[in-house]
Design a protein around this motif. Structure first.
Motif, PDB file in Angstrom:
ATOM      1  N   PHE A  95       0.875  -1.192  -0.028  1.00 64.25           N
ATOM      2  CA  PHE A  95      -0.201  -0.090  -0.037  1.00 64.25           C
ATOM      3  C   PHE A  95       0.963   1.220  -0.114  1.00 64.25           C
ATOM      4  CE2 PHE A  95      -3.681  -2.765   1.914  1.00 64.25           C
ATOM      5  CZ  PHE A  95      -4.510  -2.220   0.432  1.00 64.25           C
ATOM      6  N   SER A  96       1.964   1.268   0.776  1.00 65.32           N
ATOM      7  CA  SER A  96       2.745   2.299   0.814  1.00 65.32           C
ATOM      8  C   SER A  96       3.553   2.540  -0.437  1.00 65.32           C
ATOM      9  CB  SER A  96       3.907   2.044   1.895  1.00 65.32           C
ATOM     10  OG  SER A  96       4.840   2.934   2.024  1.00 65.32           O
ATOM     11  N   GLU A  97       3.846   1.451  -1.191  1.00 68.84           N
ATOM     12  CA  GLU A  97       4.572   1.650  -2.644  1.00 68.84           C
ATOM     13  C   GLU A  97       3.573   2.134  -3.653  1.00 68.84           C
ATOM     14  OE1 GLU A  97       6.141  -2.253  -3.934  1.00 68.84           O
ATOM     15  OE2 GLU A  97       7.304  -2.475  -1.991  1.00 68.84           O
ATOM     16  N   LEU A  98       2.241   1.703  -3.267  1.00 71.47           N
ATOM     17  CA  LEU A  98       1.286   2.021  -4.327  1.00 71.47           C
ATOM     18  C   LEU A  98       0.879   3.615  -4.212  1.00 71.47           C
ATOM     19  CD1 LEU A  98      -0.785   0.826  -6.466  1.00 71.47           C
ATOM     20  CD2 LEU A  98      -2.347   0.256  -4.524  1.00 71.47           C
ATOM     21  N   GLY A  99       1.017   3.973  -2.677  1.00 67.29           N
ATOM     22  CA  GLY A  99       0.738   5.469  -2.579  1.00 67.29           C
ATOM     23  C   GLY A  99       2.035   6.440  -3.242  1.00 67.29           C
ATOM     24  N   ARG A 100       3.036   5.851  -3.006  1.00 69.24           N
ATOM     25  CA  ARG A 100       4.331   6.509  -3.356  1.00 69.24           C
ATOM     26  C   ARG A 100       4.280   6.655  -4.927  1.00 69.24           C
ATOM     27  NH1 ARG A 100       7.759   3.393  -1.213  1.00 69.24           N
ATOM     28  NH2 ARG A 100       7.661   4.593   0.881  1.00 69.24           N
ATOM     29  N   MET A 101       3.903   5.322  -5.795  1.00 71.71           N
ATOM     30  CA  MET A 101       3.948   5.479  -7.065  1.00 71.71           C
ATOM     31  C   MET A 101       3.010   6.355  -7.559  1.00 71.71           C
ATOM     32  SD  MET A 101       4.127   1.156  -7.720  1.00 71.71           S
ATOM     33  CE  MET A 101       3.392   1.380  -9.448  1.00 71.71           C
ATOM     34  N   PHE A 102       1.814   6.666  -6.945  1.00 68.69           N
ATOM     35  CA  PHE A 102       0.741   7.506  -7.223  1.00 68.69           C
ATOM     36  C   PHE A 102       1.062   8.988  -7.286  1.00 68.69           C
ATOM     37  CE2 PHE A 102      -3.167  10.207  -6.983  1.00 68.69           C
ATOM     38  CZ  PHE A 102      -3.648   9.743  -8.028  1.00 68.69           C
ATOM     39  N   LYS A 118       0.441  -4.085  -8.628  1.00 67.33           N
ATOM     40  CA  LYS A 118       0.435  -3.948  -7.233  1.00 67.33           C
ATOM     41  C   LYS A 118      -0.558  -4.420  -6.667  1.00 67.33           C
ATOM     42  CE  LYS A 118       4.679  -2.180  -6.384  1.00 67.33           C
ATOM     43  NZ  LYS A 118       5.732  -3.185  -5.870  1.00 67.33           N
ATOM     44  N   CYS A 119      -1.842  -3.839  -7.357  1.00 62.48           N
ATOM     45  CA  CYS A 119      -3.208  -4.076  -6.783  1.00 62.48           C
ATOM     46  C   CYS A 119      -3.480  -5.819  -6.943  1.00 62.48           C
ATOM     47  CB  CYS A 119      -4.308  -3.367  -7.735  1.00 62.48           C
ATOM     48  SG  CYS A 119      -4.327  -1.823  -7.501  1.00 62.48           S
ATOM     49  N   LEU A 120      -3.043  -6.347  -8.025  1.00 63.62           N
ATOM     50  CA  LEU A 120      -3.179  -7.790  -7.976  1.00 63.62           C
ATOM     51  C   LEU A 120      -2.382  -8.487  -6.602  1.00 63.62           C
ATOM     52  CD1 LEU A 120      -4.152 -10.303  -9.635  1.00 63.62           C
ATOM     53  CD2 LEU A 120      -2.190 -10.120 -10.825  1.00 63.62           C
ATOM     54  N   GLU A 121      -1.098  -8.043  -6.422  1.00 57.58           N
ATOM     55  CA  GLU A 121      -0.495  -8.653  -5.475  1.00 57.58           C
ATOM     56  C   GLU A 121      -1.171  -8.394  -3.896  1.00 57.58           C
ATOM     57  OE1 GLU A 121       3.956  -7.809  -4.983  1.00 57.58           O
ATOM     58  OE2 GLU A 121       3.710  -6.793  -6.768  1.00 57.58           O
ATOM     59  N   ILE A 122      -1.866  -7.314  -4.013  1.00 56.33           N
ATOM     60  CA  ILE A 122      -2.429  -6.747  -2.674  1.00 56.33           C
ATOM     61  C   ILE A 122      -3.755  -7.678  -2.742  1.00 56.33           C
ATOM     62  CG2 ILE A 122      -4.020  -5.058  -1.717  1.00 56.33           C
ATOM     63  CD1 ILE A 122      -1.919  -3.221  -2.726  1.00 56.33           C
ATOM     64  N   SER A 123      -4.395  -8.052  -3.793  1.00 56.89           N
ATOM     65  CA  SER A 123      -5.632  -8.989  -3.689  1.00 56.89           C
ATOM     66  C   SER A 123      -5.199 -10.592  -3.179  1.00 56.89           C
ATOM     67  CB  SER A 123      -5.960  -8.924  -4.958  1.00 56.89           C
ATOM     68  OG  SER A 123      -7.501  -9.748  -5.129  1.00 56.89           O
ATOM     69  N   LYS A 124      -4.110 -10.863  -3.739  1.00 62.06           N
ATOM     70  CA  LYS A 124      -3.605 -12.312  -3.356  1.00 62.06           C
ATOM     71  C   LYS A 124      -3.149 -12.376  -2.095  1.00 62.06           C
ATOM     72  CE  LYS A 124      -2.030 -13.657  -8.114  1.00 62.06           C
ATOM     73  NZ  LYS A 124      -0.908 -14.026  -8.820  1.00 62.06           N
ATOM     74  N   LEU A 125      -2.714 -11.271  -1.148  1.00 63.86           N
ATOM     75  CA  LEU A 125      -2.375 -11.255  -0.164  1.00 63.86           C
ATOM     76  C   LEU A 125      -3.556 -11.303   0.916  1.00 63.86           C
ATOM     77  CD1 LEU A 125       1.128  -9.174  -0.041  1.00 63.86           C
ATOM     78  CD2 LEU A 125       0.669 -11.563   0.337  1.00 63.86           C
ATOM     79  N   GLU A 126      -4.613 -10.407   0.699  1.00 62.91           N
ATOM     80  CA  GLU A 126      -5.674 -10.215   1.175  1.00 62.91           C
ATOM     81  C   GLU A 126      -6.433 -11.507   1.231  1.00 62.91           C
ATOM     82  OE1 GLU A 126      -6.845  -5.614   0.995  1.00 62.91           O
ATOM     83  OE2 GLU A 126      -7.327  -6.879  -0.663  1.00 62.91           O
ATOM     84  N   ARG A 179       2.897   3.026 -16.342  1.00 54.38           N
ATOM     85  CA  ARG A 179       2.536   3.334 -14.667  1.00 54.38           C
ATOM     86  C   ARG A 179       1.248   2.417 -14.548  1.00 54.38           C
ATOM     87  NH1 ARG A 179       5.693   3.519 -10.592  1.00 54.38           N
ATOM     88  NH2 ARG A 179       6.975   5.548 -11.538  1.00 54.38           N
ATOM     89  N   MET A 180       0.192   2.711 -15.332  1.00 54.75           N
ATOM     90  CA  MET A 180      -0.869   2.046 -15.196  1.00 54.75           C
ATOM     91  C   MET A 180      -0.817   0.299 -14.883  1.00 54.75           C
ATOM     92  SD  MET A 180      -3.350   4.073 -14.481  1.00 54.75           S
ATOM     93  CE  MET A 180      -4.819   2.983 -14.516  1.00 54.75           C
ATOM     94  N   GLU A 181       0.053  -0.237 -15.795  1.00 52.02           N
ATOM     95  CA  GLU A 181       0.388  -1.690 -15.517  1.00 52.02           C
ATOM     96  C   GLU A 181       1.042  -1.567 -14.057  1.00 52.02           C
ATOM     97  OE1 GLU A 181      -0.827  -4.013 -17.506  1.00 52.02           O
ATOM     98  OE2 GLU A 181      -1.870  -2.427 -18.617  1.00 52.02           O
ATOM     99  N   ASP A 182       1.820  -1.019 -13.624  1.00 54.36           N
ATOM    100  CA  ASP A 182       2.593  -0.994 -12.619  1.00 54.36           C
ATOM    101  C   ASP A 182       1.459  -1.136 -11.279  1.00 54.36           C
ATOM    102  OD1 ASP A 182       5.108  -1.210 -13.592  1.00 54.36           O
ATOM    103  OD2 ASP A 182       5.452   1.002 -13.366  1.00 54.36           O
ATOM    104  N   SER A 198       1.454  11.501 -10.207  1.00 49.98           N
ATOM    105  CA  SER A 198       0.593  12.562 -10.341  1.00 49.98           C
ATOM    106  C   SER A 198       1.528  13.942 -10.268  1.00 49.98           C
ATOM    107  CB  SER A 198      -0.404  12.700  -9.211  1.00 49.98           C
ATOM    108  OG  SER A 198       0.428  12.789  -7.874  1.00 49.98           O
ATOM    109  N   LYS A 199       2.653  13.840  -9.794  1.00 47.13           N
ATOM    110  CA  LYS A 199       3.476  15.068  -9.602  1.00 47.13           C
ATOM    111  C   LYS A 199       4.174  15.127 -11.129  1.00 47.13           C
ATOM    112  CE  LYS A 199       7.157  16.896  -6.354  1.00 47.13           C
ATOM    113  NZ  LYS A 199       7.897  16.536  -5.476  1.00 47.13           N
ATOM    114  N   LYS A 200       4.245  14.169 -11.932  1.00 45.64           N
ATOM    115  CA  LYS A 200       5.165  14.465 -13.059  1.00 45.64           C
ATOM    116  C   LYS A 200       3.762  14.605 -14.158  1.00 45.64           C
ATOM    117  CE  LYS A 200       9.076  11.582 -12.054  1.00 45.64           C
ATOM    118  NZ  LYS A 200       9.846  10.427 -12.464  1.00 45.64           N
ATOM    119  N   ASN A 201       2.815  14.980 -13.720  1.00 47.59           N
ATOM    120  CA  ASN A 201       1.748  15.364 -14.705  1.00 47.59           C
ATOM    121  C   ASN A 201       1.209  14.196 -15.418  1.00 47.59           C
ATOM    122  OD1 ASN A 201       1.894  17.796 -14.254  1.00 47.59           O
ATOM    123  ND2 ASN A 201       3.376  18.226 -15.745  1.00 47.59           N
ATOM    124  N   GLY A 202       0.680  13.201 -14.645  1.00 49.63           N
ATOM    125  CA  GLY A 202      -0.455  12.099 -15.181  1.00 49.63           C
ATOM    126  C   GLY A 202       0.400  10.745 -15.317  1.00 49.63           C
TER     127      GLY A 202
END
Length: 173
Positions: free
Chosen positions: A47-54, A74-82, A67-70, A58-62
């Motif tokens: 979650f921390s990595e996901l927030g940092r990536m976002f 991460k979301c898939l990894e989170i889902s599996k762990l949950e 990045r969307m694939e990344d 967003s700071k680099k304008n979009g």
């Protein structure tokens, strides 16, 4: 006098069963809770990595397609762990049900939705709070095998077939 010794013997046996069941449950539950804690730590890092990536994106304008694939990864990894954490929590609950079965010699089928007390097979009301037991009480799933002697479906952890008495212990290990 023999009645007193019989009663004493029964009480000692019940106490020993209780201590054995509870100590087994404690050891197993500590292992499961450690696994849950490890997975939850990994989740927090993701979650921390996901927030940092976002934030960086967003700071680099979009958000680029890369990045969307990344993010999806991460979301898939989170889902599996949950999912793993959820499975371990169910395993922890089943451990408690097994403990109660060993102690009281009755089949524990789930927990009361009102108070969390243990519901046993055949109960019409919760023994802890008195709430009526209805069909919605979750029942634990039991793995089944087929007895090689009589062909009946039986619980996988059986040492002997409850239908014909065939010894199964060496077959299940």
């Amino acid at each position: 006098m023999a009645d007193i010794f019989d009663e004493f013997s029964k009480n000692v046996s019940k106490t020993l069963r209780t201590v054995q069941a509870k100590s087994q449950t404690i050891v197993e539950s500590v292992k499961i809770k450690k696994e849950i804690s490890d997975f939850e730590s990994k989740l927090n890092l993701l979650f921390s990595e996901l927030g940092r990536m976002f934030y960086i994106s967003s700071k680099k304008n979009g958000l680029s397609k890369e990045r969307m694939e990344d993010f999806k990864g991460k979301c898939l990894e989170i889902s599996k762990l949950e999912d793993k954490v959820s499975e371990l929590k169910k395993e922890l609950e089943n451990l408690e049900l097994k403990e109660k079965e060993k102690i009281y010699g009755k089949v524990a089928i789930g927990k009361c939705p009102d108070c969390g007390g243990i519901i046993y097979k055949g109960d019409k009301f919760c023994g802890s709070c008195g709430a009526p037991v209805n069909i919605e009480v979750p029942q634990k799933s039991i793995d089944k095998i087929i007895c090689p002697n009589c062909g009946k479906e039986i619980p996988a952890d059986s040492k002997f077939c409850p239908e014909c008495g065939f010894p199964l212990e060496s077959k299940n290990k």
